[in-house]
Write a protein that holds these residues in place. Structure first.
Motif, PDB file in Angstrom:
ATOM      1  N   LEU A   1       0.829  -1.206   0.000  1.00  0.00           N
ATOM      2  CA  LEU A   1       0.000   0.000   0.000  1.00  0.00           C
ATOM      3  C   LEU A   1       0.861   1.252   0.000  1.00  0.00           C
ATOM      4  CD1 LEU A   1      -2.674  -1.076   2.661  1.00  0.00           C
ATOM      5  CD2 LEU A   1      -2.785  -1.311   0.173  1.00  0.00           C
ATOM      6  N   GLN A   2       0.269   2.349  -0.509  1.00  0.00           N
ATOM      7  CA  GLN A   2       0.960   3.633  -0.525  1.00  0.00           C
ATOM      8  C   GLN A   2       0.370   4.627   0.477  1.00  0.00           C
ATOM      9  OE1 GLN A   2       0.267   2.193  -3.865  1.00  0.00           O
ATOM     10  NE2 GLN A   2       2.254   1.312  -3.384  1.00  0.00           N
ATOM     11  N   ASP A   3      -0.737   4.261   1.122  1.00  0.00           N
ATOM     12  CA  ASP A   3      -1.394   5.167   2.067  1.00  0.00           C
ATOM     13  C   ASP A   3      -1.865   4.355   3.262  1.00  0.00           C
ATOM     14  OD1 ASP A   3      -3.276   6.929   3.409  1.00  0.00           O
ATOM     15  OD2 ASP A   3      -3.255   8.148   1.580  1.00  0.00           O
ATOM     16  N   ILE A   4      -1.485   4.800   4.453  1.00  0.00           N
ATOM     17  CA  ILE A   4      -1.813   4.066   5.677  1.00  0.00           C
ATOM     18  C   ILE A   4      -3.321   3.995   5.896  1.00  0.00           C
ATOM     19  CG2 ILE A   4      -1.806   6.005   7.334  1.00  0.00           C
ATOM     20  CD1 ILE A   4      -0.050   4.212   9.149  1.00  0.00           C
ATOM     21  N   ARG A   5      -4.059   4.978   5.347  1.00  0.00           N
ATOM     22  CA  ARG A   5      -5.514   4.995   5.515  1.00  0.00           C
ATOM     23  C   ARG A   5      -6.192   3.869   4.754  1.00  0.00           C
ATOM     24  NH1 ARG A   5      -5.287  11.377   4.369  1.00  0.00           N
ATOM     25  NH2 ARG A   5      -3.671  10.523   3.012  1.00  0.00           N
ATOM     26  N   ASP A   6      -5.507   3.304   3.745  1.00  0.00           N
ATOM     27  CA  ASP A   6      -6.092   2.200   2.977  1.00  0.00           C
ATOM     28  C   ASP A   6      -6.247   0.939   3.823  1.00  0.00           C
ATOM     29  OD1 ASP A   6      -6.354   3.725   0.738  1.00  0.00           O
ATOM     30  OD2 ASP A   6      -4.482   3.052  -0.191  1.00  0.00           O
ATOM     31  N   LEU A   7      -5.521   0.863   4.948  1.00  0.00           N
ATOM     32  CA  LEU A   7      -5.679  -0.296   5.833  1.00  0.00           C
ATOM     33  C   LEU A   7      -7.086  -0.373   6.401  1.00  0.00           C
ATOM     34  CD1 LEU A   7      -2.328  -0.123   7.838  1.00  0.00           C
ATOM     35  CD2 LEU A   7      -2.955  -1.862   6.160  1.00  0.00           C
ATOM     36  N   PHE A   8      -7.763   0.765   6.488  1.00  0.00           N
ATOM     37  CA  PHE A   8      -9.099   0.817   7.084  1.00  0.00           C
ATOM     38  C   PHE A   8     -10.111   1.336   6.067  1.00  0.00           C
ATOM     39  CE2 PHE A   8      -5.749   1.712  10.171  1.00  0.00           C
ATOM     40  CZ  PHE A   8      -5.912   0.645  11.028  1.00  0.00           C
ATOM     41  N   SER A   9      -9.863   1.065   4.795  1.00  0.00           N
ATOM     42  CA  SER A   9     -10.734   1.537   3.722  1.00  0.00           C
ATOM     43  C   SER A   9     -12.118   0.906   3.824  1.00  0.00           C
ATOM     44  CB  SER A   9     -10.117   1.201   2.356  1.00  0.00           C
ATOM     45  OG  SER A   9     -11.011   1.502   1.310  1.00  0.00           O
ATOM     46  N   VAL A  10     -13.147   1.691   3.461  1.00  0.00           N
ATOM     47  CA  VAL A  10     -14.518   1.163   3.404  1.00  0.00           C
ATOM     48  C   VAL A  10     -14.861   0.698   1.993  1.00  0.00           C
ATOM     49  CG1 VAL A  10     -15.309   2.575   5.322  1.00  0.00           C
ATOM     50  CG2 VAL A  10     -15.461   3.493   3.005  1.00  0.00           C
ATOM     51  N   ASP A  11     -13.889   0.798   1.082  1.00  0.00           N
ATOM     52  CA  ASP A  11     -14.071   0.328  -0.290  1.00  0.00           C
ATOM     53  C   ASP A  11     -13.906  -1.189  -0.308  1.00  0.00           C
ATOM     54  OD1 ASP A  11     -13.975  -0.328  -2.949  1.00  0.00           O
ATOM     55  OD2 ASP A  11     -12.651   1.322  -3.523  1.00  0.00           O
ATOM     56  N   LEU A  12     -15.017  -1.921  -0.387  1.00  0.00           N
ATOM     57  CA  LEU A  12     -14.955  -3.377  -0.300  1.00  0.00           C
ATOM     58  C   LEU A  12     -14.158  -3.986  -1.449  1.00  0.00           C
ATOM     59  CD1 LEU A  12     -18.541  -4.396   0.871  1.00  0.00           C
ATOM     60  CD2 LEU A  12     -16.436  -4.366   2.193  1.00  0.00           C
ATOM     61  N   GLU A  13     -14.235  -3.370  -2.627  1.00  0.00           N
ATOM     62  CA  GLU A  13     -13.486  -3.909  -3.760  1.00  0.00           C
ATOM     63  C   GLU A  13     -11.987  -3.821  -3.495  1.00  0.00           C
ATOM     64  OE1 GLU A  13     -12.862  -5.803  -7.298  1.00  0.00           O
ATOM     65  OE2 GLU A  13     -14.723  -5.511  -6.187  1.00  0.00           O
ATOM     66  N   LYS A  14     -11.565  -2.710  -2.899  1.00  0.00           N
ATOM     67  CA  LYS A  14     -10.140  -2.552  -2.580  1.00  0.00           C
ATOM     68  C   LYS A  14      -9.716  -3.562  -1.514  1.00  0.00           C
ATOM     69  CE  LYS A  14      -8.408   1.536  -2.469  1.00  0.00           C
ATOM     70  NZ  LYS A  14      -8.098   2.940  -2.112  1.00  0.00           N
ATOM     71  N   VAL A  15     -10.582  -3.771  -0.523  1.00  0.00           N
ATOM     72  CA  VAL A  15     -10.262  -4.716   0.551  1.00  0.00           C
ATOM     73  C   VAL A  15     -10.191  -6.144   0.002  1.00  0.00           C
ATOM     74  CG1 VAL A  15     -11.071  -5.702   2.725  1.00  0.00           C
ATOM     75  CG2 VAL A  15     -11.244  -3.243   2.340  1.00  0.00           C
ATOM     76  N   ARG A  16     -11.134  -6.505  -0.903  1.00  0.00           N
ATOM     77  CA  ARG A  16     -11.162  -7.865  -1.448  1.00  0.00           C
ATOM     78  C   ARG A  16      -9.924  -8.177  -2.280  1.00  0.00           C
ATOM     79  NH1 ARG A  16     -17.037  -6.816  -2.830  1.00  0.00           N
ATOM     80  NH2 ARG A  16     -18.240  -7.850  -1.206  1.00  0.00           N
ATOM     81  N   THR A  17      -9.410  -7.163  -2.974  1.00  0.00           N
ATOM     82  CA  THR A  17      -8.271  -7.389  -3.870  1.00  0.00           C
ATOM     83  C   THR A  17      -6.935  -7.102  -3.201  1.00  0.00           C
ATOM     84  OG1 THR A  17      -8.533  -5.134  -4.740  1.00  0.00           O
ATOM     85  CG2 THR A  17      -9.630  -6.899  -5.928  1.00  0.00           C
TER      86      THR A  17
END
Length: 519
Positions: free
Chosen positions: A497-513
């Motif tokens: 990841l390039q952004d620490i906030r992506d660890l807690f993303s609400v984007d389910l597609e991003k989390v699934r992949t």
């Protein structure tokens, strides 16, 4: 794709539209297609999108119309009057009765929002319809408010139906736009909506496909039923062809969150290395969070800009002895550590102040005071909280992997070896380095840095050898190495990841992949 192959892939809804467009020599609008076909507007809109994607139709013209109508707020104004109209009426009645009303009096009636009243009062003052007198009272002047009267007229005109904005005068259009719903302000009487009407024609490819449309094509059957087999009607039914080249729908199977998988991995690897897990509370006293770590009470990290203080209750009941007395003596004179201490008057009342745990080292301090095994290895995955500016590598709450190793043969080289192992095995870092650092509770001290493929070098955390001023008051006399590393940043490395906030993303597609090199 040939015309025949393209026709075979059409949905019955698309066939309806192609047939209608092919039967006319002029472009057809959405409204005209509703008249010529048995389809609903939503079905037409969907099928038009499919046909455009297949290059069977093209947009011939586009007309944009702005329609204005009333919102629920506007309909409320029709009943009770607009805020300006209500203020004039209410204040006028009060003046006739020999009394007066202030802005607070109007707000207390709770009929309109304070922002609505404030804007209406400003408008009426500007137009000279009211004036403010001594004591903040509002008086009517007898001068009419042109804007209030125009609003009343416009509200009545739009009471039963919407109108095209262009049908109003330039002055009325300006007023309608001023009091229409905008982004961030939905509490307005008017709503202006944009209606786009397009007309469509067939492309050359669409013409070729439309010629293949046969009578009854729109009644294609997509499923063979037992009834059809029983009575034999399937022989005279046109069946829709299956397209086996289409990708199947993806099944989103359940799985653990990638960051949770990473945390579990860290825990498994530390346990496999012989570490025991230690735990501690999220709400901690300043004593265990800072004092027991030989951090002086005048240290700048204790300011509200670095630590979150608990509002209620503000203090713990007590601090366990003999640790409070020993730590106080270490701060004031060094205690039995051989140090001279910080040389200030230790505040035992402040030691009971409650904060959100700002560092995982507080868990290590509690463990050292609980008679740990010697030799012994301990770790904790601790949630910590610090007031910080959130960006790609910083968050106001984060996980630390905190650890201590104590024993007669423990030294600084042992610590560097462990940190190198963590950088390679947990953060999956290809490059790491140590930099000298200062912490009140360790000497010598280092910071572990790793190179992120896009963000460059970033700090994972600090480590060092606990000072005697920390270990002796807690009853430990053997060497102790300690570290506190940012697990969120280690996870960024491992998950790519390039952004620490992506660890807690609400984007389910991003989390699934999201996939890590550890999985």
């Amino acid at each position: 794709m040939s015309a025949k192959a393209l026709y075979d892939s059409l949905h019955p809804l698309e066939v309806h539209l192609l047939a209608a467009l092919f039967s006319q020599s002029t472009a057809l609008s959405d409204a005209k297609l509703v008249e010529l076909t048995p389809l609903e507007p939503s079905q037409i809109s969907m099928a038009l999108g499919w046909l455009q994607a297949k290059s069977c139709i093209q947009t011939d013209s586009e007309t944009i119309t702005h329609l204005v109508g009333l919102t629920d707020v506007g309909r409320g104004y029709l009943t009770s009057g607009s805020p300006a109209e209500w203020i004039l009426l209410t204040c006028g009645e009060a003046t006739q009765q020999g009394s007066s009303l202030t802005v607070k009096d109007l707000q207390a009636k709770d009929l309109f929002q304070p922002t609505e009243l404030s804007r209406a009062i400003g408008l009426l003052k500007k137009e000279g319809a009211i004036q403010m007198v001594s004591g903040g009272a509002i008086e009517t002047t007898g001068t009419p408010s042109p804007t209030t009267e125009k609003l009343k007229t416009l509200l009545r005109k739009l009471e039963t139906a919407t109108e095209e904005l262009s049908s109003f005068s330039a002055e009325d259009r300006a007023l309608l736009k001023q009091f229409s719903v905008k982004r961030g302000n939905a509490n307005e009487p008017f709503r202006i909506e944009e209606r786009v009407e397009r007309a469509y024609t067939l492309t050359a490819e669409g013409q070729a496909v439309a010629k293949l449309c046969r009578p009854g094509a729109t009644e294609e059957i997509s499923q063979l039923t037992p009834e059809m087999l029983k009575d034999g009607t399937w022989r005279n039914k046109p069946f829709r062809k299956y397209t086996i080249n289409l990708p199947p729908p993806r099944v989103a199977s359940g799985r653990r969150h990638p960051y949770r998988e990473f945390l579990d991995l860290v825990k498994r690897r530390l346990v496999s290395m012989g570490f025991q897990e230690m735990r501690g509370p999220l709400v901690e006293t300043e004593f265990w969070d800072m004092d027991a770590l030989y951090m002086p009470q005048f240290h700048p990290a204790r300011a509200i800009h670095d630590v979150y203080f608990v509002k209620n209750p503000q203090h713990a009941d007590k601090i366990a002895e003999p640790f409070l007395s020993r730590v106080a003596e270490a701060h004031e004179k060094g205690g039995t550590s051989g140090s001279t201490g910080w040389g200030y008057q230790y505040d035992r009342e402040r030691a009971r102040r409650l904060v959100l745990r700002s560092q995982g080292t507080a868990v290590s301090a509690r463990t050292l005071a609980a008679n740990p095994l010697v030799p012994g290895k301990y770790f904790s995955i601790a949630r910590c909280f610090r007031y910080d500016q959130v960006d790609a590598t910083h968050a106001s709450d984060f996980y630390q992997v905190e650890g201590i190793v104590l024993g007669e043969d423990i030294n600084f080289r042992t610590l560097l070896g462990l940190l190198t192992l963590f950088a390679k095995e947990m953060a999956q870092a290809k490059e790491s380095k140590f930099l000298p650092a200062y912490f009140p509770f360790t000497e010598p001290s280092v910071e572990l840095h790793v190179r992120h493929p896009r963000l460059g070098w970033m700090e994972l955390g600090g480590a060092g050898l606990f000072r005697p001023e920390v270990t002796y008051p807690l009853g430990v006399t053997v060497p102790v190495i300690a570290w506190g590393l940012g697990l969120d940043r280690m996870a960024m490395m491992a998950l790519g990841l390039q952004d620490i906030r992506d660890l807690f993303s609400v984007d389910l597609e991003k989390v699934r992949t999201m996939r890590g090199r550890f999985s």
